[in-house]
Design a protein around this motif. Structure first.
Motif, PDB file in Angstrom:
ATOM      1  N   UNK A   1      65.573  73.876  54.484  1.00 49.96           N
ATOM      2  CA  UNK A   1      66.963  73.461  54.396  1.00 49.96           C
ATOM      3  C   UNK A   1      67.136  71.970  54.646  1.00 49.96           C
ATOM      4  N   UNK A   2      66.408  71.461  55.628  1.00 46.65           N
ATOM      5  CA  UNK A   2      66.488  70.029  55.944  1.00 46.65           C
ATOM      6  C   UNK A   2      65.998  69.199  54.758  1.00 46.65           C
ATOM      7  N   UNK A   3      64.913  69.636  54.135  1.00 50.34           N
ATOM      8  CA  UNK A   3      64.386  68.902  52.979  1.00 50.34           C
ATOM      9  C   UNK A   3      65.375  68.924  51.814  1.00 50.34           C
ATOM     10  N   UNK A   4      66.063  70.051  51.629  1.00 43.24           N
ATOM     11  CA  UNK A   4      67.083  70.130  50.574  1.00 43.24           C
ATOM     12  C   UNK A   4      68.269  69.241  50.914  1.00 43.24           C
ATOM     13  N   UNK A   5      68.653  69.204  52.172  1.00 44.61           N
ATOM     14  CA  UNK A   5      69.738  68.326  52.635  1.00 44.61           C
ATOM     15  C   UNK A   5      69.387  66.878  52.357  1.00 44.61           C
ATOM     16  N   UNK A   6      68.154  66.504  52.645  1.00 42.99           N
ATOM     17  CA  UNK A   6      67.704  65.141  52.399  1.00 42.99           C
ATOM     18  C   UNK A   6      67.825  64.777  50.916  1.00 42.99           C
TER      19      UNK A   6
END
Length: 288
Positions: free
Chosen positions: A91-96
């Motif tokens: 999720x964090x990588x997608x947010x980035x």
């Protein structure tokens, strides 16, 4: 037993002390032992924990490596419940990348899985990130709702320190939504709670929330500068950049020139931190 002790130490250093170097050392030592003894569930968790620390410094290559290691191991070994750890990181990588839809999907799944396996701290982290994603996508009402759910977890599981972060984040969301009185009340609540704890992250979060609700422009600038300094001292430049974004968005109507300057600086910082999608998002009000 040694793995669990080091995991506990690492978590304490990460959450309570904001000693990310010490936490990383503990996690890596625990991972070596877990690999030696074949403790697969702990390996899944430890890879993700190392990845989460890399997020704070913006080391995206390490975040991706750790996420792939954690997810691959969980999926290969059929450790379904443990997928809550790499799902937060996915999720964090997608947010980035500015992929709000994928980020939301991963955070919701991480929350669901972590609740199923009784990992309250992971459930909180998933909802906190979910709220951040919703705020960035412009859905402030949904962002506030997820923070309310995160605070419910804090109350249920006794996560007092994390509740400071959630209340501070709620103050920011309320301020962005124009609900000034409620934002002030939330910031004051966070400050009272943080004052009773030794919690460096909470101090930075409450400084940011207090700056957001300050009525005097000079005081707001001073407080936000203090918050940025605190985030940078903790080794969390992404949070420091967010301070500029929030302050810039709040100034758009009253002082568009100052807002433009802040948002441009924030965008430059995001670019330098390897988050071009976040830089683009920061620039949107300026370009509009």
């Amino acid at each position: 037993e040694a793995v669990r002790a080091l995991l506990t130490l690492g978590y304490h250093l990460e959450v309570s002390e904001a000693d990310y170097d010490g936490a990383a050392e503990a996690y890596r030592e625990a991972l070596e032992i877990a690999q030696e003894v074949g403790d697969l569930p702990s390996q899944v968790e430890l890879h993700a924990s190392i990845g989460q620390l890399a997020v704070e410094s913006g080391d995206w290559a390490e975040v991706e490596r750790a996420t792939e290691a954690s997810a691959g191991l969980a999926e290969r070994e059929g450790l379904h419940g443990k997928l809550c750890f790499p799902d937060v990181m996915r999720g964090v990588l997608s947010w980035r990348q500015g992929d709000w839809e994928d980020a939301e999907r991963y955070f919701r799944r991480a929350h669901e899985l972590s609740e199923q396996v009784g990992r309250s701290e992971v459930a909180f982290t998933a909802l906190h990130w979910l709220s951040t994603t919703l705020r960035e996508s412009g859905d402030l009402a949904a962002a506030e709702a997820e923070l309310a759910r995160a605070l419910d977890i804090c109350e249920r599981a006794g996560l007092i320190a994390q509740s400071v972060e959630a209340i501070s984040a709620r103050a920011i969301v309320l301020a962005l939504a124009g609900r000034t009185d409620q934002a002030k009340a939330a910031a004051e609540e966070a400050e009272r709670l943080a004052g009773r704890l030794h919690y460096p992250v909470g101090k930075a979060a409450t400084a940011e929330a207090t700056g957001v609700v300050a009525e005097d422009p000079a005081a707001a600038t001073t407080l936000m500068d203090d918050a940025r300094k605190r985030w940078l001292e903790l080794g969390r430049p992404l949070d420091a950049a967010r301070c500029l974004v929030v302050r810039g968005r709040l100034l758009l109507e009253d002082d568009p020139e100052a807002a433009s300057e802040l948002l441009t600086v924030a965008a430059d910082e995001y670019e330098a931190l390897g988050a071009p999608a976040l830089a683009t998002r920061a620039r949107e009000p300026v370009e509009a």
